[in-house]
Design a protein around this motif. Structure first.
Motif, PDB file in Angstrom:
ATOM      1  N   ARG A 325       4.351   1.401 -16.383  1.00  0.00           N
ATOM      2  CA  ARG A 325       5.441   1.680 -15.456  1.00  0.00           C
ATOM      3  C   ARG A 325       6.582   2.334 -16.212  1.00  0.00           C
ATOM      4  O   ARG A 325       6.604   2.368 -17.446  1.00  0.00           O
ATOM      5  CB  ARG A 325       5.935   0.394 -14.787  1.00  0.00           C
ATOM      6  CG  ARG A 325       6.190  -0.748 -15.732  1.00  0.00           C
ATOM      7  CD  ARG A 325       7.205  -1.745 -15.244  1.00  0.00           C
ATOM      8  NE  ARG A 325       8.562  -1.237 -15.359  1.00  0.00           N
ATOM      9  CZ  ARG A 325       9.665  -1.994 -15.232  1.00  0.00           C
ATOM     10  NH1 ARG A 325       9.539  -3.280 -14.958  1.00  0.00           N
ATOM     11  NH2 ARG A 325      10.864  -1.484 -15.363  1.00  0.00           N
ATOM     12  N   THR A 368      12.554  -1.077  -6.961  1.00  0.00           N
ATOM     13  CA  THR A 368      11.283  -0.709  -6.345  1.00  0.00           C
ATOM     14  C   THR A 368      10.142  -1.478  -6.991  1.00  0.00           C
ATOM     15  O   THR A 368      10.321  -2.167  -8.004  1.00  0.00           O
ATOM     16  CB  THR A 368      11.046   0.809  -6.480  1.00  0.00           C
ATOM     17  OG1 THR A 368       9.871   1.170  -5.744  1.00  0.00           O
ATOM     18  CG2 THR A 368      10.872   1.217  -7.929  1.00  0.00           C
ATOM     19  N   SER A 370       5.317  -1.505  -6.657  1.00  0.00           N
ATOM     20  CA  SER A 370       4.176  -0.842  -6.032  1.00  0.00           C
ATOM     21  C   SER A 370       4.049  -1.188  -4.555  1.00  0.00           C
ATOM     22  O   SER A 370       3.408  -0.462  -3.791  1.00  0.00           O
ATOM     23  CB  SER A 370       2.874  -1.214  -6.764  1.00  0.00           C
ATOM     24  OG  SER A 370       2.575  -2.591  -6.587  1.00  0.00           O
ATOM     25  N   GLY A 374      11.451   0.980  -2.028  1.00  0.00           N
ATOM     26  CA  GLY A 374      12.701   1.006  -2.765  1.00  0.00           C
ATOM     27  C   GLY A 374      13.928   0.758  -1.918  1.00  0.00           C
ATOM     28  O   GLY A 374      13.980   1.075  -0.725  1.00  0.00           O
ATOM     29  N   ASP A 450       4.916   2.886  -9.378  1.00  0.00           N
ATOM     30  CA  ASP A 450       5.828   2.997  -8.242  1.00  0.00           C
ATOM     31  C   ASP A 450       5.059   3.002  -6.928  1.00  0.00           C
ATOM     32  O   ASP A 450       3.872   3.352  -6.871  1.00  0.00           O
ATOM     33  CB  ASP A 450       6.647   4.289  -8.342  1.00  0.00           C
ATOM     34  CG  ASP A 450       7.679   4.229  -9.450  1.00  0.00           C
ATOM     35  OD1 ASP A 450       7.900   3.136  -9.997  1.00  0.00           O
ATOM     36  OD2 ASP A 450       8.262   5.283  -9.767  1.00  0.00           O
TER      37      ASP A 450
END
Length: 662
Positions: A325, A368, A370, A374, A450
């Motif tokens: 990430r 945010t 996965s 966000g 994300d």
């Protein structure tokens, strides 16, 4: 998303509907709204299916940036099908909307002082040499509402190469060509009236100029043949002098291309170099002697992708990198402490200090994961307050979304390929239908943990989704990049196929139920996948995909450039004798045996609409099985939620016909 606070750092719930900003009301109203928060393979029932209109981002709000004085926020939004930049005064109902010109793509925006917003757009222009991509600059004064175009009436294709923005918002320094046949000079442009003064004359072969944070142009880079030349000065009153030549295979080549920030009034600074480890790390660097000093920060597996200096340009503030990430390492002690508090207040999330006022008293924080598209917060450290003021999509029930896992598999040549795997919830991971979802780029880009709308949408519909970071993807080091150089349509494509085989070998995926979907370069990979290997894929869907490489690279020769290569030929051809037509779907329609879904935005200035038109013409002449979607108002992505919903609906219907999930 679980919004929890901790002692000393309360999370303040301000609003639960996008574009309704309680922060943008009077102080009294804001105080009234503040409250501290404590703490088997069957088709899924309809209650577990998330409606398409919920996946489509409502309002398309995003990327807020706080003004240097901390009084305003500017953000992008979509209203009535049109894109705007909106500048809103915090704790007030004062707003100023800036309409983006028609037929352009908004590229970036930023504050220039406390009252002006500088923004860049791109557009497709017709020339005697065919279509070309052109970029330009605008500035808007949010007090008066006046907007003007910046730059010369006649200039080269690149009109947004800003080297420096004066902190008071008085002027910028812009590197700009007088025509497409000229080398760029550096100009001072007054933001009040576009008055232009040349500050650095053009010099033969110098294409890149670099300024420090005090507005002094310190370095010019030129390339003649395979040799990079460095022209340098320490201060404004000095003349540039050539301090070295770096041959193409010299160890310092890559490092010199990543001198993106120069420390003000000093010969010592920092550089990103892969000289010692094959991965980019941050080192101390002497601009005058070109000596790479001690390592400041590096990673054992991944490149350091960038670094920032403080506002004055005198000290290192942060570096950032991506492993599974995105991550940041703060060298500023106060910001490091703020990050620690944010991470503690928002466990299980990525918390990013996206922008901050010059005094650090107000910050915009983006949060945010996965399974969360966000949310944005206003963080005021002295008040110990973290105020949630907007969500990108607050209607999503995150409990129905699937977790994405970072995985790795071996390609046929033994190369380890990192990837992201999202499996449908409440369904055994056995003999699943698969959608391979390659990212765009292909160079300088990668997937991360994300939130990804298409991955979650497809998983919610019952598909396993694999997002490979195929060779050449960003941040995995020079060796991984070079394995992708010259391998578009070849080994890069093999990596996608090998990801499918890996999942089949584990018993997770049915080899007879696989499709490939993507956008931009990912759209190309989808179309090329069914053209090259119809025995593997039942269908393909492409949004804004490249279909003819010769035409695309004639339109924009920078499309494939990365930090490692200055010439796109090295990126795609590999062998100079290689024929690009042999990896271009539009040139090989006779080979196509599978159905395809082809979509494109008419205003796309990255992959022009002509790529779609040419391919459609060839497909229609050959009588191939293809469905076409044209989005009149879209560019290289979706700005209108109705269009995004339409794409997802038609993608689902297409997959249901050719590769049903159940």
């Amino acid at each position: 998303m679980n919004r929890m606070g901790v002692t000393g750092l309360p999370v303040v719930k301000v609003v639960r509907a996008i574009l309704i900003f309680s922060l943008f009301t009077s102080p009294a109203q804001a105080r009234d709204n503040t409250a501290t928060v404590g703490q088997a393979d069957k088709k899924p029932v309809s209650a577990n299916i998330i409606k398409t209109e919920i996946f489509a981002k409502p309002g398309h709000f995003g990327n807020p940036k706080i003004s240097p004085d901390g009084e305003r926020v500017v953000y992008r939004q979509q209203l009535g099908g049109k894109p705007y930049l909106t500048a809103a005064r915090l704790y007030s109902d004062t707003k100023k909307r800036i309409a983006i010109p028609d037929n352009v793509d908004l590229l970036w925006y930023r504050w220039a002082g406390n009252h002006k917003i500088l923004f860049s757009v791109s557009a497709v222009v017709d020339t005697s040499r065919g279509q070309r991509r052109h970029t330009g600059l605008y500035v808007t004064d949010v007090n008066s509402g006046a907007s003007i175009t910046l730059g010369r009436k006649t200039q080269g294709y690149d009109g947004d190469n800003v080297l420096y923005v004066d902190p008071t918002g008085t002027y910028i320094l812009l590197s700009m060509q007088r025509s497409i046949y000229d080398y760029p000079a550096v100009y001072r442009i007054e933001l009040e009236n576009n008055e232009i003064t040349r500050v650095i004359r053009r010099q033969s072969q110098i294409w890149t100029w670099i300024a420090d944070n005090s507005g002094v142009v310190r370095m010019g880079l030129s390339q003649i043949g395979g040799t990079l030349k460095i022209h340098y000065r320490r201060a404004a009153g000095e003349k540039f002098r050539q301090i070295g030549k770096i041959k193409e295979k010299d160890d310092l080549e890559e490092a010199l291309l990543d001198i993106s920030h120069i420390v003000s009034e000093a010969d010592e600074g920092y550089v990103l170099s892969n000289k010692k480890t094959g991965r980019f790390a941050l080192y101390k660097f002497n601009y005058l002697t070109r000596e790479v000093g001690e390592m400041v920060f590096g990673h054992d597996e991944n490149d350091i992708t960038g670094f920032n200096l403080n506002d004055s340009g005198t000290a290192l503030e942060s570096v950032y990198f991506t492993d599974s990430r995105d991550r940041i390492k703060w060298f500023d002690a106060d910001l490091a402490e703020h990050q620690r508090k944010l991470d503690k207040a928002l466990p299980g999330q990525e918390a990013w200090i996206q922008s901050k006022s010059r005094d650090g008293k107000r910050m915009i924080v983006y949060v945010t994961s996965s399974t969360d598209p966000g949310s944005y917060y206003l963080y005021e450290p002295e008040l110990k307050k973290l105020a949630w003021f907007a969500s990108l999509n607050d209607k999503l029930d995150t409990e129905k979304l699937a977790r994405t896992e970072y995985v790795k598999y071996d390609a046929r040549d033994g190369t380890t390929i990192p990837a992201y795997l999202t499996l449908p919830k409440n369904r055994p991971a056995e003999n699943l239908p698969l959608v391979i979802l390659p990212h765009g780029g292909p160079f300088g880009v990668r997937d991360t943990l994300d939130y990804n709308t298409e991955a979650q949408f497809l998983a919610n519909r019952g598909y396993a989704v694999l997002q490979p970071n195929y060779r050449g993807s960003d941040s995995y080091g020079e060796a991984f990049y070079k394995k992708g150089s010259g391998e578009i349509g070849r080994a890069m494509q093999d990596d996608l196929d090998d990801g499918m085989d890996w999942l089949v070998g584990r018993g997770m995926v049915d080899p007879d139920r696989v499709c490939i979907v993507g956008g931009s370069y990912g759209g190309y990979a989808a179309l090329w996948g069914v053209t090259r290997n119809p025995e593997r894929y039942r269908c393909a869907a492409s949004f804004a995909g490249v279909t003819d490489w010769d035409k695309q690279l004639s339109y924009d020769g920078r499309f494939l450039r990365s930090r490692y290569e200055r010439e796109w030929q090295d990126e795609i051809r590999g062998d100079e004798e290689f024929d690009l037509d042999t990896v271009s779907p539009a040139r090989l329609v006779a080979q196509l045996e599978r159905p395809i879904l082809l979509a494109h935005g008419k205003k796309d200035s990255t992959v022009p609409f002509s790529q779609f038109k040419f391919y459609r013409s060839e497909l229609e002449k050959a009588g191939k099985d293809a469905e076409y979607i044209v989005y009149e108002s879209e560019g290289h992505g979706f700005s209108d939620s109705e269009n995004e919903k339409d794409w997802l609906d038609k993608l689902e219907a297409f997959l249901n016909r050719h590769n049903p999930a159940y």
